[in-house]
Design a protein around this motif. Structure first.
Motif, PDB file in Angstrom:
ATOM      1  N   PRO A 498       0.807  -1.233   0.000  1.00 51.14           N
ATOM      2  CA  PRO A 498       0.000   0.000   0.000  1.00 51.14           C
ATOM      3  C   PRO A 498       0.838   1.281   0.000  1.00 51.14           C
ATOM      4  O   PRO A 498       0.460   2.272  -0.618  1.00 51.14           O
ATOM      5  N   PHE A 499       1.972   1.276   0.673  1.00 53.55           N
ATOM      6  CA  PHE A 499       2.856   2.450   0.669  1.00 53.55           C
ATOM      7  C   PHE A 499       4.169   2.044   1.318  1.00 53.55           C
ATOM      8  O   PHE A 499       4.261   1.886   2.534  1.00 53.55           O
ATOM      9  N   PHE A 500       5.183   1.860   0.503  1.00 49.05           N
ATOM     10  CA  PHE A 500       6.510   1.504   1.010  1.00 49.05           C
ATOM     11  C   PHE A 500       7.522   2.266   0.169  1.00 49.05           C
ATOM     12  O   PHE A 500       7.731   1.958  -1.011  1.00 49.05           O
ATOM     13  N   ILE A 501       8.128   3.280   0.769  1.00 48.50           N
ATOM     14  CA  ILE A 501       9.069   4.123   0.031  1.00 48.50           C
ATOM     15  C   ILE A 501      10.134   4.628   0.993  1.00 48.50           C
ATOM     16  O   ILE A 501       9.874   4.834   2.189  1.00 48.50           O
ATOM     17  N   ALA A 502      11.339   4.791   0.486  1.00 48.44           N
ATOM     18  CA  ALA A 502      12.440   5.280   1.317  1.00 48.44           C
ATOM     19  C   ALA A 502      13.394   6.095   0.453  1.00 48.44           C
ATOM     20  O   ALA A 502      13.593   5.791  -0.723  1.00 48.44           O
ATOM     21  N   SER A 503      13.965   7.121   1.044  1.00 48.27           N
ATOM     22  CA  SER A 503      14.855   8.024   0.299  1.00 48.27           C
ATOM     23  C   SER A 503      16.200   8.124   0.984  1.00 48.27           C
ATOM     24  O   SER A 503      16.295   8.097   2.218  1.00 48.27           O
ATOM     25  N   GLN A 504      17.261   8.237   0.170  1.00 51.55           N
ATOM     26  CA  GLN A 504      18.595   8.473   0.714  1.00 51.55           C
ATOM     27  C   GLN A 504      18.717   9.897   1.237  1.00 51.55           C
ATOM     28  O   GLN A 504      19.504  10.179   2.132  1.00 51.55           O
ATOM     29  N   TYR A 505      17.947  10.792   0.696  1.00 49.90           N
ATOM     30  CA  TYR A 505      17.957  12.201   1.125  1.00 49.90           C
ATOM     31  C   TYR A 505      16.996  12.416   2.301  1.00 49.90           C
ATOM     32  O   TYR A 505      16.304  11.496   2.739  1.00 49.90           O
ATOM     33  N   HIS A 506      16.951  13.653   2.776  1.00 50.17           N
ATOM     34  CA  HIS A 506      16.132  14.024   3.934  1.00 50.17           C
ATOM     35  C   HIS A 506      14.963  14.905   3.487  1.00 50.17           C
ATOM     36  O   HIS A 506      15.092  16.135   3.421  1.00 50.17           O
ATOM     37  N   PRO A 507      13.810  14.318   3.223  1.00 45.85           N
ATOM     38  CA  PRO A 507      12.675  15.124   2.755  1.00 45.85           C
ATOM     39  C   PRO A 507      12.130  16.071   3.812  1.00 45.85           C
ATOM     40  O   PRO A 507      11.431  17.035   3.484  1.00 45.85           O
ATOM     41  N   GLU A 508      12.462  15.822   5.076  1.00 44.99           N
ATOM     42  CA  GLU A 508      11.952  16.685   6.146  1.00 44.99           C
ATOM     43  C   GLU A 508      12.477  18.115   6.051  1.00 44.99           C
ATOM     44  O   GLU A 508      11.873  19.041   6.602  1.00 44.99           O
ATOM     45  N   PHE A 509      13.601  18.306   5.362  1.00 43.32           N
ATOM     46  CA  PHE A 509      14.193  19.645   5.299  1.00 43.32           C
ATOM     47  C   PHE A 509      13.470  20.572   4.320  1.00 43.32           C
ATOM     48  O   PHE A 509      13.796  21.762   4.257  1.00 43.32           O
ATOM     49  N   THR A 510      12.533  20.065   3.553  1.00 43.12           N
ATOM     50  CA  THR A 510      11.828  20.928   2.598  1.00 43.12           C
ATOM     51  C   THR A 510      10.329  20.998   2.852  1.00 43.12           C
ATOM     52  O   THR A 510       9.596  21.552   2.043  1.00 43.12           O
ATOM     53  N   SER A 511       9.853  20.450   3.969  1.00 44.76           N
ATOM     54  CA  SER A 511       8.442  20.614   4.332  1.00 44.76           C
ATOM     55  C   SER A 511       8.205  22.023   4.868  1.00 44.76           C
ATOM     56  O   SER A 511       9.030  22.557   5.623  1.00 44.76           O
ATOM     57  N   ARG A 512       7.087  22.610   4.479  1.00 41.82           N
ATOM     58  CA  ARG A 512       6.710  23.949   4.916  1.00 41.82           C
ATOM     59  C   ARG A 512       5.224  23.977   5.278  1.00 41.82           C
ATOM     60  O   ARG A 512       4.431  23.212   4.713  1.00 41.82           O
ATOM     61  N   PRO A 513       4.798  24.857   6.185  1.00 41.59           N
ATOM     62  CA  PRO A 513       3.364  25.040   6.408  1.00 41.59           C
ATOM     63  C   PRO A 513       2.647  25.310   5.086  1.00 41.59           C
ATOM     64  O   PRO A 513       3.113  26.106   4.275  1.00 41.59           O
ATOM     65  N   ASN A 514       1.541  24.630   4.887  1.00 43.52           N
ATOM     66  CA  ASN A 514       0.756  24.692   3.647  1.00 43.52           C
ATOM     67  C   ASN A 514       1.420  23.956   2.483  1.00 43.52           C
ATOM     68  O   ASN A 514       0.818  23.805   1.425  1.00 43.52           O
ATOM     69  N   LYS A 515       2.682  23.466   2.657  1.00 45.69           N
ATOM     70  CA  LYS A 515       3.379  22.772   1.579  1.00 45.69           C
ATOM     71  C   LYS A 515       4.198  21.597   2.132  1.00 45.69           C
ATOM     72  O   LYS A 515       5.430  21.638   2.136  1.00 45.69           O
ATOM     73  N   PRO A 516       3.522  20.556   2.625  1.00 47.47           N
ATOM     74  CA  PRO A 516       4.288  19.409   3.137  1.00 47.47           C
ATOM     75  C   PRO A 516       5.072  18.738   2.015  1.00 47.47           C
ATOM     76  O   PRO A 516       4.622  18.715   0.862  1.00 47.47           O
ATOM     77  N   ASN A 517       6.240  18.207   2.350  1.00 46.40           N
ATOM     78  CA  ASN A 517       6.989  17.457   1.350  1.00 46.40           C
ATOM     79  C   ASN A 517       6.135  16.300   0.841  1.00 46.40           C
ATOM     80  O   ASN A 517       5.441  15.643   1.625  1.00 46.40           O
ATOM     81  N   PRO A 518       6.148  16.016  -0.473  1.00 48.24           N
ATOM     82  CA  PRO A 518       5.281  14.978  -1.033  1.00 48.24           C
ATOM     83  C   PRO A 518       5.432  13.599  -0.391  1.00 48.24           C
ATOM     84  O   PRO A 518       4.450  12.852  -0.297  1.00 48.24           O
ATOM     85  N   LEU A 519       6.644  13.220   0.049  1.00 49.15           N
ATOM     86  CA  LEU A 519       6.802  11.917   0.689  1.00 49.15           C
ATOM     87  C   LEU A 519       6.046  11.862   2.016  1.00 49.15           C
ATOM     88  O   LEU A 519       5.391  10.865   2.334  1.00 49.15           O
ATOM     89  N   PHE A 520       6.123  12.923   2.789  1.00 47.87           N
ATOM     90  CA  PHE A 520       5.389  12.975   4.052  1.00 47.87           C
ATOM     91  C   PHE A 520       3.887  13.055   3.802  1.00 47.87           C
ATOM     92  O   PHE A 520       3.090  12.417   4.502  1.00 47.87           O
ATOM     93  N   ASN A 521       3.487  13.838   2.823  1.00 48.44           N
ATOM     94  CA  ASN A 521       2.067  13.978   2.522  1.00 48.44           C
ATOM     95  C   ASN A 521       1.466  12.632   2.113  1.00 48.44           C
ATOM     96  O   ASN A 521       0.403  12.228   2.604  1.00 48.44           O
ATOM     97  N   GLY A 522       2.165  11.917   1.230  1.00 53.03           N
ATOM     98  CA  GLY A 522       1.686  10.606   0.813  1.00 53.03           C
ATOM     99  C   GLY A 522       1.681   9.607   1.954  1.00 53.03           C
ATOM    100  O   GLY A 522       0.771   8.760   2.069  1.00 53.03           O
ATOM    101  N   PHE A 523       2.690   9.672   2.803  1.00 49.13           N
ATOM    102  CA  PHE A 523       2.805   8.768   3.952  1.00 49.13           C
ATOM    103  C   PHE A 523       1.618   8.940   4.899  1.00 49.13           C
ATOM    104  O   PHE A 523       0.999   7.965   5.337  1.00 49.13           O
ATOM    105  N   ILE A 524       1.273  10.194   5.199  1.00 49.80           N
ATOM    106  CA  ILE A 524       0.153  10.457   6.102  1.00 49.80           C
ATOM    107  C   ILE A 524      -1.170  10.040   5.459  1.00 49.80           C
ATOM    108  O   ILE A 524      -2.051   9.467   6.120  1.00 49.80           O
ATOM    109  N   LYS A 525      -1.326  10.278   4.174  1.00 44.74           N
ATOM    110  CA  LYS A 525      -2.541   9.827   3.484  1.00 44.74           C
ATOM    111  C   LYS A 525      -2.676   8.316   3.575  1.00 44.74           C
ATOM    112  O   LYS A 525      -3.778   7.786   3.811  1.00 44.74           O
ATOM    113  N   ALA A 526      -1.558   7.613   3.408  1.00 39.48           N
ATOM    114  CA  ALA A 526      -1.588   6.153   3.505  1.00 39.48           C
ATOM    115  C   ALA A 526      -1.925   5.703   4.926  1.00 39.48           C
ATOM    116  O   ALA A 526      -2.649   4.718   5.126  1.00 39.48           O
TER     117      ALA A 526
END
Length: 534
Positions: A498-526
């Motif tokens: 259903p949702f299994f993804i991993a990144s070598q980079y750090h997506p947390e550094f580009t999340s912003r209010p009103n603009k969550p990083n797509p990996l986090f957004n998809g993760f929470i939706k899942a």
């Protein structure tokens, strides 16, 4: 010509100078001004990159590859601007630069001293940030507390900046604790008075005092602070405890902080549009349902070690109408005997970054549980490496698969970056900052980002070993993001999950209010979907 705002702290540390400075940045940006932010840290480390997370919390990485203080994460999330290596200056960096100049003979035989050489170097960092950023306003937070010995050169330097730039171009904002004594039901201003007196002894008169308090302050208390701090009452701003850190900009806006600053600096602010920020706060207020994310990490005793991860989860939660509760699980405690009990009710599992062997096997078990039980999974940096090793061991049958960072093995699925050596100096030698990943069409990564290329930030010394790529692909692993210049794996995912993804980079550094990083957004939706189907 840039204007400068210097933010100092008094009485105790941990008052929220960074949040106060960031909140002011929000107001000024919403008023149409370009804002750049800095943090001056008085410790002698050149940067926090070699410091233990237990000492310092997370190391925040800028797009240009600087390892910085975690406050820069707050700055970027609040003002939604990419900061640079000019944004975090330590005493160690200042002294290093001065000593290198002395060794080269740049000072032509002068006696090198704190004043003027150290203070001049600090001032150069302030002016350089203004020149390179082209910002209208530079907001600089001075780390530590007024009165600390190690902060004195910074205080002297910013005093000189005001002398050089003039009173209408530089202001000082002092954030100070106003404690509340429950027994007498009184707010006490004396600590703030003494803190300001200390500043005055160093040649600095604060233009604004921000009163940090747990309670509402009566007008009489505000007037008293103003009287003994030599400022107008309207220049005393109250920063009472708020529901979330994201409420602070609106609290300052309601006190006309932007107009106070505008009057002091001749900024001519006429309108401040807080619509976007109010929209974000409305998402927080409308997020009633709670979703629990199990975070299996190494440094969970100090949640600040994962500050950007936790904030990214919460931001993505607000975007999707839920509140995120994090179940902090110490990776060391996860064993083959208890993993089922620890993770049996998991709605989603996140394995974040880290360094070193401790806790790695616990992370492996968490990844395996998420994969086999079809639990939404997000792996970050070391978490991606754990996912690759787990798949190699348990799906491909490579029983001794490991990372060469941790073990000597015949099957190093994760190996040191080409051109690096294990005995290289630690500081600044990792792959740091923005690198471009090309996303493979038809993958989950491409679906989440809705792009063919993405720029994300890195902080690591070890990479996936391409010698094993074909074997893992044949077994079903998808390598969905590649840094094509060096043919490095950036994202892995699994089909039939259903949702299994991993990144070598750090997506947390580009999340912003009103603009969550797509990996986090998809993760929470899942995670929400998993919760609804349970």
């Amino acid at each position: 010509m840039a204007k400068y705002i210097f933010v100092t702290g008094g009485v105790v540390s941990g008052l929220g100078k960074g949040i106060t400075a960031s909140s002011l940045g929000v107001l000024l940006k919403a008023s149409g001004l370009k804002v750049f932010m800095q943090k001056f840290d008085p410790y002698l480390n050149v940067d926090p990159g070699t410091m233990s997370p237990y000492q310092h919390g997370e190391v925040y990485v800028t797009a240009d590859g600087a390892e910085t203080d975690l406050d820069l994460g707050h700055y970027e999330r609040f003002i939604d601007e990419n900061l640079t290596r000019d944004s975090n200056i330590t005493s160690g960096l200042i002294y290093k630069n001065v000593i290198e100049k002395e060794r080269r003979g740049d000072y032509e035989g002068q006696t090198v001293q704190v004043v003027p050489h150290i203070t001049n170097e600090i001032k150069n960092k302030v002016y350089s940030a203004a020149e390179k950023s082209g910002a209208d306003v530079i907001i600089t937070e001075i780390g530590g507390t007024v009165g600390d010995i190690e902060s004195l050169p910074f205080i002297e330097a910013i005093r000189q900046v005001k002398m050089e730039q003039g009173g209408k171009n530089v202001i000082f904002m002092h954030v100070s604790l106003v404690p509340y004594i429950a027994a007498s039901q009184e707010a006490k201003t004396k600590p703030t008075q003494h803190s300001v007196r200390e500043l005055l002894s160093l040649g600095i008169q604060p233009d604004i005092v921000v009163a940090r308090t747990e309670h509402h302050l009566e007008e009489s208390v505000i007037d008293k602070i103003a009287l003994f701090c030599n400022i107008s009452s309207k220049h005393v701003l109250v920063a009472a405890d708020a529901k979330t850190i994201y409420d602070v900009p609106l609290k300052l806006y309601e006190q006309n902080a932007q107009h106070v600053v505008s009057d002091l600096l001749n900024l001519n602010i006429t309108k401040t549009d807080m619509g976007a920020w109010e929209n974000f706060l409305s998402k927080i207020d409308c997020s009633a349902k709670e979703i629990t994310i199990k975070l299996v990490g190494k440094y969970i005793e100090l949640p600040d070690a994962y500050l950007s991860v936790s904030e990214s989860l919460r931001i993505a939660g607000f975007e999707n109408g839920v509140r995120i509760k994090i179940d902090w699980i110490k990776a060391d405690d996860v064993t083959a005997d208890n993993v089922d009990e620890i993770l049996k009710d998991a709605m989603a599992i996140l394995v974040p970054g880290g360094f070193g062997e401790r806790g790695f096997e616990g992370k492996i078990l968490a990844v395996q549980y998420a994969r086999e039980h079809k639990i939404p999974f997000l792996g970050i940096c070391f978490g991606m490496q754990a996912a690759v090793v787990e798949y190699a061991r348990n799906v491909c049958g490579i029983s001794d698969a490991n990372s060469s960072e941790l073990k000597t093995t015949n099957n190093p699925l994760i190996d040191i970056i080409e051109g690096k050596a294990k005995d290289d100096a630690l500081g600044g030698t990792l792959r740091l900052g923005n690198y471009k990943a090309t996303l493979q069409p038809g993958t989950l990564a491409a679906e989440l980002y809705q792009q063919t290329e993405v720029l994300e930030r890195h902080r690591h010394r070890y990479e996936f070993n391409n010698k094993y790529r074909e074997q893992l692909e044949t077994a079903g692993m998808i390598f969905s993001g590649i840094y094509e210049k060096e043919n490095l794996v950036e994202i892995i995912e699994l089909k039939d999950h259903p949702f299994f993804i991993a990144s070598q980079y750090h997506p947390e550094f580009t999340s912003r209010p009103n603009k969550p990083n797509p990996l986090f957004n998809g993760f929470i939706k899942a995670a929400i979907t998993k919760n609804q189907n349970s």
